[in-house]
Design an enzyme around this catalytic site. Structure first.
Site, mmCIF file in Angstrom:
data_model
loop_
_atom_site.group_PDB
_atom_site.id
_atom_site.type_symbol
_atom_site.label_atom_id
_atom_site.label_comp_id
_atom_site.label_asym_id
_atom_site.label_seq_id
_atom_site.Cartn_x
_atom_site.Cartn_y
_atom_site.Cartn_z
ATOM 1 N N HIS A 123 0.849 -1.190 0.000
ATOM 2 C CA HIS A 123 0.000 0.000 0.000
ATOM 3 C C HIS A 123 0.890 1.247 0.000
ATOM 4 O O HIS A 123 2.058 1.192 0.412
ATOM 5 C CB HIS A 123 -0.910 -0.014 1.233
ATOM 6 C CG HIS A 123 -2.030 -1.011 1.152
ATOM 7 N ND1 HIS A 123 -3.137 -0.975 1.967
ATOM 8 C CD2 HIS A 123 -2.219 -2.078 0.327
ATOM 9 C CE1 HIS A 123 -3.953 -1.973 1.658
ATOM 10 N NE2 HIS A 123 -3.418 -2.665 0.679
ATOM 11 N N GLU A 127 1.027 3.832 1.909
ATOM 12 C CA GLU A 127 1.577 4.227 3.204
ATOM 13 C C GLU A 127 2.749 3.324 3.607
ATOM 14 O O GLU A 127 3.753 3.802 4.158
ATOM 15 C CB GLU A 127 0.504 4.156 4.302
ATOM 16 C CG GLU A 127 -0.692 5.081 4.081
ATOM 17 C CD GLU A 127 -1.824 4.390 3.321
ATOM 18 O OE1 GLU A 127 -1.548 3.518 2.461
ATOM 19 O OE2 GLU A 127 -2.990 4.720 3.590
ATOM 20 N N CYS A 175 -5.781 1.897 5.908
ATOM 21 C CA CYS A 175 -6.451 0.653 6.309
ATOM 22 C C CYS A 175 -5.812 0.172 7.618
ATOM 23 O O CYS A 175 -4.795 0.716 8.064
ATOM 24 C CB CYS A 175 -6.314 -0.394 5.202
ATOM 25 S SG CYS A 175 -4.740 -1.286 5.209
ATOM 26 N N CYS A 182 -2.044 -0.396 7.414
ATOM 27 C CA CYS A 182 -1.235 0.825 7.361
ATOM 28 C C CYS A 182 -1.314 1.592 8.680
ATOM 29 O O CYS A 182 -0.313 2.156 9.136
ATOM 30 C CB CYS A 182 -1.694 1.680 6.186
ATOM 31 S SG CYS A 182 -1.446 0.831 4.596
#
Lengths: 150, 150
Positions: A47, A49, A77, A80
């Site tokens: 992801h 992040e 999420c 993260c």
């Protein structure tokens, strides 16, 4: 934040990952940035992040980002968010919510719901075995003089 | 599970990370394994489960581990649990609990508590800005014919 959103717009040129971007900032300067690379890298953990945090840590040579802030084009999420806690980041700025991500077809809200439940109540089957054997290793670590806590 | 616990015991020889190990298994065969490499790699996301998932995905050439199970020497933290959902893993086996990890000095239980709260109720400051601008990118992605959902 406008730069993180501009990064999220590059999902096609960055390999058809999710439309997300993130930046790690310290002292008002951008240290590192991340695009979502899940599809391109065959990596479900890639992801925006996570990529931004890993890049920032590599640049700073530390597993701690204390003193830094993160700007994410969408609310992080649970993966993260937890990474942000482990990285000791001071503050989170986000644009879309996890409900917005879910409306676009992502599982963020489902995962938030599941993780808030105890393991046995989750839809994902989870079983505990051999706790005593593993606990001995954890306790040995905790007593060890040369451990490096994080 | 005994192999995952044996891996967790190698924390010193693996660079003084946390005492955790994890394996990804498919059809009763070990596909990939992971040691905790947070300290060694300067990477707060390098938990054993994340490393095992990333290794398994690289080996299989896919961002999905549907059909696989994961064995972890300790109950996965919220970061690793969410990664397990994103990776579509079928089943989780764990030995120690997140309370055991917290007793040894790790923040797993704190992070579970924080992530179950709405953003504004968390100890970590979180602020939302520029939602409309980011939402336009998400919605464009959702409408796009050539998106790759995951």
């Amino acid at each position: 934040m406008r730069e993180a959103i501009e990064d999220s717009r590059q999902w096609k040129s960055q390999g058809y990952g999710g439309p997300f971007g993130a930046l790690v900032v310290r002292d008002e300067k951008i240290i590192a940035r991340g695009f979502n690379l899940v599809v391109k890298n065959h990596d479900p953990t890639a992801h925006a992040e996570i990529i931004a945090i890993r890049n920032a840590c590599r640049i700073l040579g530390s597993h701690s980002l204390a003193g830094c802030e993160i700007f994410a084009s969408c609310e992080p999420c649970p993966m993260c968010m937890a990474a942000i806690y482990w990285a000791r980041i001071d503050r989170v700025w986000f644009a879309c919510t996890h409900m917005d991500a879910s409306s676009a077809g992502f599982d963020d809200s489902l995962i938030y719901r599941e993780i808030s439940l105890p393991p046995k109540a989750r839809e994902l089957p989870m079983s505990q075995i051999l706790r005593e054997e593993a606990l001995e290793v954890l306790e040995t670590w905790a007593r060890s003089a040369d451990k490096i806590p994080y």
